[in-house]
Design an enzyme around this catalytic site. Sequence first.
Site, PDB file in Angstrom:
ATOM      1  N   SER A  66       0.817  -1.219   0.000  1.00 50.68           N
ATOM      2  CA  SER A  66       0.000   0.000   0.000  1.00 50.68           C
ATOM      3  C   SER A  66       0.846   1.263   0.000  1.00 50.68           C
ATOM      4  CB  SER A  66      -0.916   0.027   1.223  1.00 50.68           C
ATOM      5  OG  SER A  66      -1.594  -1.188   1.366  1.00 50.68           O
TER       6      SER A  66
HETATM    7  N1  SAH Z   1      -0.843  -4.992   3.853  1.00 48.86           N
HETATM    8  C1  SAH Z   1      -0.048  -5.325   2.680  1.00 48.86           C
HETATM    9  C2  SAH Z   1      -0.714  -4.952   1.373  1.00 48.86           C
HETATM   10  C3  SAH Z   1      -1.891  -5.748   1.121  1.00 48.86           C
HETATM   11  S1  SAH Z   1      -2.406  -6.000  -0.539  1.00 48.86           S
HETATM   12  C4  SAH Z   1       1.326  -4.717   2.754  1.00 48.86           C
HETATM   13  O1  SAH Z   1       1.619  -3.973   3.697  1.00 48.86           O
HETATM   14  O2  SAH Z   1       2.139  -5.029   1.872  1.00 48.86           O
HETATM   15  C5  SAH Z   1      -3.773  -7.041  -0.118  1.00 48.86           C
HETATM   16  C6  SAH Z   1      -3.386  -8.443   0.245  1.00 48.86           C
HETATM   17  O3  SAH Z   1      -4.576  -9.090   0.712  1.00 48.86           O
HETATM   18  C7  SAH Z   1      -2.902  -9.264  -0.935  1.00 48.86           C
HETATM   19  O4  SAH Z   1      -1.656  -9.821  -0.635  1.00 48.86           O
HETATM   20  C8  SAH Z   1      -3.979 -10.338  -1.099  1.00 48.86           C
HETATM   21  O5  SAH Z   1      -3.476 -11.584  -1.546  1.00 48.86           O
HETATM   22  C9  SAH Z   1      -4.529 -10.440   0.309  1.00 48.86           C
HETATM   23  N2  SAH Z   1      -5.867 -11.004   0.433  1.00 48.86           N
HETATM   24  C10 SAH Z   1      -6.936 -10.819  -0.381  1.00 48.86           C
HETATM   25  N3  SAH Z   1      -8.006 -11.512   0.078  1.00 48.86           N
HETATM   26  C11 SAH Z   1      -7.605 -12.150   1.206  1.00 48.86           C
HETATM   27  C12 SAH Z   1      -8.240 -13.033   2.133  1.00 48.86           C
HETATM   28  N4  SAH Z   1      -9.516 -13.426   1.987  1.00 48.86           N
HETATM   29  N5  SAH Z   1      -7.528 -13.495   3.176  1.00 48.86           N
HETATM   30  C13 SAH Z   1      -6.222 -13.137   3.345  1.00 48.86           C
HETATM   31  N6  SAH Z   1      -5.562 -12.314   2.504  1.00 48.86           N
HETATM   32  C14 SAH Z   1      -6.240 -11.825   1.446  1.00 48.86           C
END
Ligand code: SAH
Length: 216
Positions: free
Chosen positions: A63
């Site tokens: 992000s």
């Molecule tokens: N917080 C992260 C950025 C997140 S991007 C950072 O600091 O880098 C969003 C992430 O959520 C992705 O890696 C995606 O694979 C994950 N995601 C999406 N749906 C999800 C779910 N149901 N359970 C766990 N992770 C999920």
Amino acid sequence: MAAPQTPPEKMMFQLALRRRGISDRAVLRAMEEVPREAFVEKGDAAHAYRDSALGIECGQTISQPFVVAYMTEQLGLQKHHRVLEIGTGSGYQAAILSKLCREVVSIERYRTLADGARKRLKTLGYDNVEVILGDGFEPPENLGTFDRIIVTAAMEKIPETLLERLEPDGVLIAPVGPHHGIQTLIRVSRTETGFDRKELVDVRFVPALPGIAREL
Ligand code: SAH
């Protein structure tokens, strides 16, 4: 001995966060201390302190720093808190959280990302973070309840399964809205009688998808 000099891009980074309204000193300090360059793809290290989201493995994103700082500030963390993060991605947000609370549990649906983040966080010494491969819509029962929950992937609505996991006075923050469009950050506080819901700002996150990813 002279104190190590803060590189100019990190000074600009702090300045940009302040200018955009981040004022919590502990949050600003955590943003200063966590090396974002260690969480981005190798080729992007030079852009690590720009205020933009960047691509990571599995088609996901780390992000934008302002959004990380803003969500963290809005959580109102205290040192004794246990925090659940949905969407580990690179592990950057988890590292920031880990500086401000007792324990972070972070769930990721891609094995490649979960393994990568776990290793990175361990190498960097963030010992109070546990990364779990799983589905954030259905956090394993044995994890118990949390003081704070932060969702870092877009949800069409906030699932009951997550609200149920909030402690009394707990707070959840999640981007809510259409998967491929603009979402609104929603802050939900658990009260004695139910839940209070407040809309914060518009954001854009990659979608939260159900189940563990079949691809690696
Ligand atoms: N917080 C992260 C950025 C997140 S991007 C950072 O600091 O880098 C969003 C992430 O959520 C992705 O890696 C995606 O694979 C994950 N995601 C999406 N749906 C999800 C779910 N149901 N359970 C766990 N992770 C999920």
